[in-house]
Design a protein around this motif. Structure first.
Motif, PDB file in Angstrom:
ATOM      1  N   PRO A 209       0.791  -1.239   0.000  1.00 58.33           N
ATOM      2  CA  PRO A 209       0.000   0.000   0.000  1.00 58.33           C
ATOM      3  C   PRO A 209       0.818   1.282   0.000  1.00 58.33           C
ATOM      4  N   GLY A 210       2.062   1.227   0.446  1.00 65.84           N
ATOM      5  CA  GLY A 210       2.854   2.449   0.539  1.00 65.84           C
ATOM      6  C   GLY A 210       3.473   2.906  -0.768  1.00 65.84           C
ATOM      7  N   LYS A 211       3.497   2.047  -1.782  1.00 67.76           N
ATOM      8  CA  LYS A 211       4.170   2.378  -3.043  1.00 67.76           C
ATOM      9  C   LYS A 211       3.224   3.117  -3.985  1.00 67.76           C
ATOM     10  N   THR A 212       3.758   4.144  -4.639  1.00 65.28           N
ATOM     11  CA  THR A 212       2.960   4.957  -5.559  1.00 65.28           C
ATOM     12  C   THR A 212       3.581   4.945  -6.958  1.00 65.28           C
ATOM     13  N   TRP A 213       2.773   5.327  -7.941  1.00 66.84           N
ATOM     14  CA  TRP A 213       3.272   5.443  -9.311  1.00 66.84           C
ATOM     15  C   TRP A 213       4.317   6.549  -9.410  1.00 66.84           C
ATOM     16  N   SER A 214       4.143   7.628  -8.655  1.00 65.74           N
ATOM     17  CA  SER A 214       5.134   8.712  -8.693  1.00 65.74           C
ATOM     18  C   SER A 214       6.483   8.224  -8.179  1.00 65.74           C
ATOM     19  N   GLY A 215       6.451   7.422  -7.105  1.00 64.85           N
ATOM     20  CA  GLY A 215       7.690   6.868  -6.586  1.00 64.85           C
ATOM     21  C   GLY A 215       8.338   5.917  -7.567  1.00 64.85           C
ATOM     22  N   ALA A 216       7.522   5.077  -8.218  1.00 68.09           N
ATOM     23  CA  ALA A 216       8.066   4.122  -9.186  1.00 68.09           C
ATOM     24  C   ALA A 216       8.724   4.840 -10.356  1.00 68.09           C
ATOM     25  N   ILE A 217       8.087   5.893 -10.847  1.00 69.81           N
ATOM     26  CA  ILE A 217       8.651   6.652 -11.974  1.00 69.81           C
ATOM     27  C   ILE A 217       9.910   7.394 -11.538  1.00 69.81           C
ATOM     28  N   GLY A 218       9.847   8.025 -10.363  1.00 69.32           N
ATOM     29  CA  GLY A 218      11.026   8.736  -9.858  1.00 69.32           C
ATOM     30  C   GLY A 218      12.187   7.794  -9.629  1.00 69.32           C
ATOM     31  N   GLY A 219      11.889   6.602  -9.087  1.00 71.82           N
ATOM     32  CA  GLY A 219      12.943   5.618  -8.862  1.00 71.82           C
ATOM     33  C   GLY A 219      13.562   5.133 -10.159  1.00 71.82           C
ATOM     34  N   THR A 220      12.727   4.930 -11.172  1.00 68.16           N
ATOM     35  CA  THR A 220      13.231   4.468 -12.462  1.00 68.16           C
ATOM     36  C   THR A 220      14.151   5.511 -13.100  1.00 68.16           C
ATOM     37  N   VAL A 221      13.738   6.760 -13.049  1.00 62.70           N
ATOM     38  CA  VAL A 221      14.582   7.840 -13.593  1.00 62.70           C
ATOM     39  C   VAL A 221      15.916   7.882 -12.860  1.00 62.70           C
ATOM     40  N   ALA A 222      15.869   7.773 -11.524  1.00 58.65           N
ATOM     41  CA  ALA A 222      17.096   7.803 -10.732  1.00 58.65           C
ATOM     42  C   ALA A 222      17.986   6.611 -11.063  1.00 58.65           C
ATOM     43  N   GLY A 223      17.397   5.438 -11.237  1.00 60.42           N
ATOM     44  CA  GLY A 223      18.172   4.257 -11.569  1.00 60.42           C
ATOM     45  C   GLY A 223      18.870   4.379 -12.912  1.00 60.42           C
TER      46      GLY A 223
END
Length: 277
Positions: A165-179
């Motif tokens: 429940p804590g994971k968001t699409w914004s976090g996933a996209i931000g994490g992917t860009v950072a990776g």
């Protein structure tokens, strides 16, 4: 500072030192680390999914198979590792196909064994393997850290509310860009001139690492556990720390196999494949 936070900090420092020292040394030191991770992952998987309770015989075979895979990885032939592993997984899957045991039994062997094999394959024994392993580390760590902070800062729609429940699409996209950015920086620091291939690889590994995180969350929710174990003070278990890393390594490993099959030529090294050499 609370005692729990102190434990988390000290444990994290020890883990980083051990992992980076083994990565720098390569060879037997890193293969020992990879084997230890694989064995500990199988231990945690078997505890979480209660393999010994459902079939002691299948669980015993899983331990024997993991021991054989790790032993061959340490002192055997590298060319024999994948055929040996494939044969053991197929053997473990037969009772599941016959519905005598659950698929969690061969699944645990596959997950834990491939964790050890793919880590060792990426590091290899040469300097390119060192850069490749650092590349994977940075992609996974950057993805994980920025996904957390971006998700908390921006919020928005949930990525997989029933699983985590804590994971968001914004976090996933931000994490992917950072990776992708982190992986590109590592590649540029070593080669000074890289193409679009490294962006594609970093993107694939970043996505895979987030899938790995969700996969472990699914297992823990399925079996009603908070952490995979209490092996690491303040951090839970080994699976809690390497879930994203091993899925990124799985992705790299299978991409190399697919490339090798498609191009009808063997991959010289995982490092060479990751950097398009």
């Amino acid at each position: 500072m609370s005692r729990e936070l102190q434990l988390r900090i000290y444990s994290a420092i020890v883990m980083v030192i051990v992992v980076l020292a083994a990565t720098w040394a390569g060879g037997m030191a890193f293969r020992l680390l990879a084997a230890a991770i694989g064995l500990l992952v199988y231990y945690e998987w078997s505890k979480m999914t209660r393999l010994a309770e459902t079939s002691l015989r299948s669980n015993s075979f899983g331990w024997l198979a993991m021991a054989l895979v790790c032993l061959n990885m340490l002192v055997g032939s590298a060319d024999f590792t994948v055929p040996l592993f494939a044969g053991l997984v197929i053997t473990a899957a037969i009772p599941a196909l016959l519905r005598r045991v659950s698929w969690w039994h061969p699944g645990g062997l596959f997950y834990a064994g491939l964790s050890a094999i793919s880590l060792a394959a990426i590091r290899g024994d040469d300097s390119l393997g060192l850069v490749a392993m650092l590349f994977v580390f940075v992609v996974v760590w950057a993805t994980d850290i920025l996904a957390y902070f971006v998700g908390r800062a921006i919020g928005g729609p949930k990525l997989a509310p029933r699983i985590s429940p804590g994971k968001t699409w914004s976090g996933a996209i931000g994490g992917t860009v950072a990776g992708v950015v982190g992986g590109y920086v590592v590649a540029m620091a070593h080669f000074h001139d890289v193409g679009i291939w490294i962006v594609v690889v970093a993107f694939a590994l970043s996505i895979a690492s987030q899938i790995g995180d969700l996969f472990e969350s699914f297992i823990k929710r399925r079996f009603g556990v908070k952490d995979s174990s209490n092996l690491i003070p303040g951090h839970g278990g080994v699976m809690d720390r390497v879930d994203g890393l091993v899925f990124a390594c799985f992705a790299a490993f299978f991409l190399a196999i697919a490339f090798s099959a498609g191009a009808s030529q063997s991959v010289v090294s995982m490092g060479a494949f990751l950097f398009g050499l």
